[in-house]
Design an enzyme around this catalytic site. Sequence first.
Site, PDB file in Angstrom:
ATOM      1  N   LYS A 115     -88.628 -28.692 -14.423  1.00  0.00           N
ATOM      2  CA  LYS A 115     -87.422 -29.471 -14.082  1.00  0.00           C
ATOM      3  C   LYS A 115     -87.588 -30.936 -14.459  1.00  0.00           C
ATOM      4  CE  LYS A 115     -85.219 -26.615 -10.585  1.00  0.00           C
ATOM      5  NZ  LYS A 115     -84.679 -26.537  -9.215  1.00  0.00           N
ATOM      6  N   LYS A 198     -86.473 -17.002 -18.934  1.00  0.00           N
ATOM      7  CA  LYS A 198     -85.855 -16.477 -17.712  1.00  0.00           C
ATOM      8  C   LYS A 198     -84.335 -16.689 -17.753  1.00  0.00           C
ATOM      9  CE  LYS A 198     -85.690 -18.913 -13.979  1.00  0.00           C
ATOM     10  NZ  LYS A 198     -85.811 -19.700 -12.761  1.00  0.00           N
ATOM     11  N   LYS A 201     -79.078 -20.075 -14.388  1.00  0.00           N
ATOM     12  CA  LYS A 201     -77.719 -20.621 -14.329  1.00  0.00           C
ATOM     13  C   LYS A 201     -77.625 -21.971 -15.018  1.00  0.00           C
ATOM     14  CE  LYS A 201     -78.872 -21.343  -9.496  1.00  0.00           C
ATOM     15  NZ  LYS A 201     -78.631 -20.821  -8.166  1.00  0.00           N
TER      16      LYS A 201
HETATM   17  P1  TYM Z   1     -82.649 -20.219  -6.701  1.00  0.00           P
HETATM   18  O1  TYM Z   1     -81.370 -20.621  -6.063  1.00  0.00           O
HETATM   19  O2  TYM Z   1     -83.069 -20.856  -7.952  1.00  0.00           O
HETATM   20  O3  TYM Z   1     -82.676 -18.670  -6.926  1.00  0.00           O
HETATM   21  C1  TYM Z   1     -82.387 -17.766  -5.877  1.00  0.00           C
HETATM   22  C2  TYM Z   1     -83.277 -16.549  -5.982  1.00  0.00           C
HETATM   23  O4  TYM Z   1     -83.066 -15.896  -7.233  1.00  0.00           O
HETATM   24  C3  TYM Z   1     -84.326 -15.640  -7.853  1.00  0.00           C
HETATM   25  N1  TYM Z   1     -84.121 -15.693  -9.326  1.00  0.00           N
HETATM   26  C4  TYM Z   1     -84.401 -14.690 -10.159  1.00  0.00           C
HETATM   27  N2  TYM Z   1     -84.906 -13.465  -9.956  1.00  0.00           N
HETATM   28  C5  TYM Z   1     -85.075 -12.654 -11.038  1.00  0.00           C
HETATM   29  N3  TYM Z   1     -84.749 -13.038 -12.299  1.00  0.00           N
HETATM   30  C6  TYM Z   1     -84.240 -14.265 -12.556  1.00  0.00           C
HETATM   31  N4  TYM Z   1     -83.907 -14.621 -13.799  1.00  0.00           N
HETATM   32  C7  TYM Z   1     -84.044 -15.156 -11.455  1.00  0.00           C
HETATM   33  N5  TYM Z   1     -83.570 -16.420 -11.341  1.00  0.00           N
HETATM   34  C8  TYM Z   1     -83.621 -16.734 -10.034  1.00  0.00           C
HETATM   35  C9  TYM Z   1     -85.230 -16.750  -7.355  1.00  0.00           C
HETATM   36  O5  TYM Z   1     -86.587 -16.392  -7.473  1.00  0.00           O
HETATM   37  C10 TYM Z   1     -84.782 -16.895  -5.926  1.00  0.00           C
HETATM   38  O6  TYM Z   1     -85.440 -15.958  -5.100  1.00  0.00           O
HETATM   39  N6  TYM Z   1     -86.166 -22.546  -4.090  1.00  0.00           N
HETATM   40  C11 TYM Z   1     -85.301 -21.390  -4.076  1.00  0.00           C
HETATM   41  C12 TYM Z   1     -84.332 -21.413  -2.906  1.00  0.00           C
HETATM   42  C13 TYM Z   1     -85.005 -21.557  -1.594  1.00  0.00           C
HETATM   43  C14 TYM Z   1     -85.815 -20.587  -0.953  1.00  0.00           C
HETATM   44  C15 TYM Z   1     -86.236 -21.181   0.264  1.00  0.00           C
HETATM   45  C16 TYM Z   1     -86.199 -19.285  -1.291  1.00  0.00           C
HETATM   46  C17 TYM Z   1     -84.971 -22.651  -0.791  1.00  0.00           C
HETATM   47  N7  TYM Z   1     -85.704 -22.426   0.312  1.00  0.00           N
HETATM   48  C18 TYM Z   1     -87.082 -20.497   1.151  1.00  0.00           C
HETATM   49  C19 TYM Z   1     -87.027 -18.604  -0.388  1.00  0.00           C
HETATM   50  C20 TYM Z   1     -87.442 -19.216   0.798  1.00  0.00           C
HETATM   51  C21 TYM Z   1     -84.525 -21.385  -5.376  1.00  0.00           C
HETATM   52  O7  TYM Z   1     -84.514 -22.305  -6.085  1.00  0.00           O
HETATM   53  O8  TYM Z   1     -83.820 -20.317  -5.594  1.00  0.00           O
END
Ligand code: TYM
Length: 334
Positions: A115, A198, A201
């Site tokens: 990032k 990967k 979004k």
């Molecule tokens: P975020 O919002 O980027 O993504 C949400 C969830 O989607 C999963 N993910 C994927 N899984 C498979 N293939 C992909 N291409 C893919 N892209 C995203 C992510 O691994 C995630 O599980 N930091 C986290 C949000 C968060 C969180 C937490 C998660 C904040 N606090 C506490 C667990 C526990 C995040 O950025 O997710």
Amino acid sequence: METEKKKLFSAVQPSGAVTIGNYIGAIRNFVGLQGEYDCIYAVADLHAITVKQEPAALRRNTLELMALFIACGIDPEKCVLFVQSHVPAHCELTWVLNTITYPGELSRMTQFKDKSAKHADNVNMGLMDYPVLMVSDILLYQAALVPIGADQKQHLELTRDLAVRFNNRYGQTFTVPEPFIPAGSGARVMSLADPSKKMSKSDENPNGFITMSDDKDTIVRKCKRAVTDSGSEVRAAADKPGVTNLMTIYGAFTGKSFEETEREFAGKGYGDFKLAVGEAVADALAPIQAEKARLLKDKAYLDGVMKRGEESARRIAARTLSKVYRKVGFYRGE
Ligand code: TYM
């Protein structure tokens, strides 16, 4: 909610469109695990502002994500559904945990490095501290299990390290959580435009990802354009990352194993397969999209879910935070 079941926590950022990668890697499991655990799910708006957000869009995306959670099958009667910024304990615990976290641990996080490179004009302290906020999210609820995609694994390792470090220094306080990462390639759904990256979004190329709100024509077009590999056989293999990724997506929405898909498309070409993937995804998303649209018309209901979620989350979080404050030696009165 006060049962003997173990607790589970996860969150998704309201930072734009939610992709089928988020769904396959995480949200689908949020739904599947809700009977087995006491589940707590958050819209991670505090995390979202570590990269620039347009305020009106952030507000809108928060409501949309709440509606999407419910439309996907998360039951607000069974789970705690809330917005992270509604519960101040997340920031409060982050402060305490910052004092047992070393800058080197944060600067070597893969997501921070990625990032920082991508948002070179806005490498802020929040971006670096993002994992500690995530650790606080999880530890506040004493979560035993955290469903996530593979890209969040490193943050879960930090969560475990900090839980153990705090417990060693101050005495048993936090549950040390386990990650729940889908087996196989569903843990990391790849870009349709470049299967070495990967699905994300934030990809500049919208053909790389399918969002949960794309319409059928868009989904079918994106699948038809998806980069596939040399040859013409529909088969999962290391040297066929594009086809394997599409097979993963197809399996996630139809329940079909790789073997079943290989049999189904034996003797057929990539064209037939890609069309079938597009149609399967669109057909599976249609009822979710309809339900989400219905929920978004009932803002009072969504606000009510958030309010109730906030109350439950505050109650659980306050218990942990008060324990932490006591352990570190903050004077709480006689
Ligand atoms: P975020 O919002 O980027 O993504 C949400 C969830 O989607 C999963 N993910 C994927 N899984 C498979 N293939 C992909 N291409 C893919 N892209 C995203 C992510 O691994 C995630 O599980 N930091 C986290 C949000 C968060 C969180 C937490 C998660 C904040 N606090 C506490 C667990 C526990 C995040 O950025 O997710």
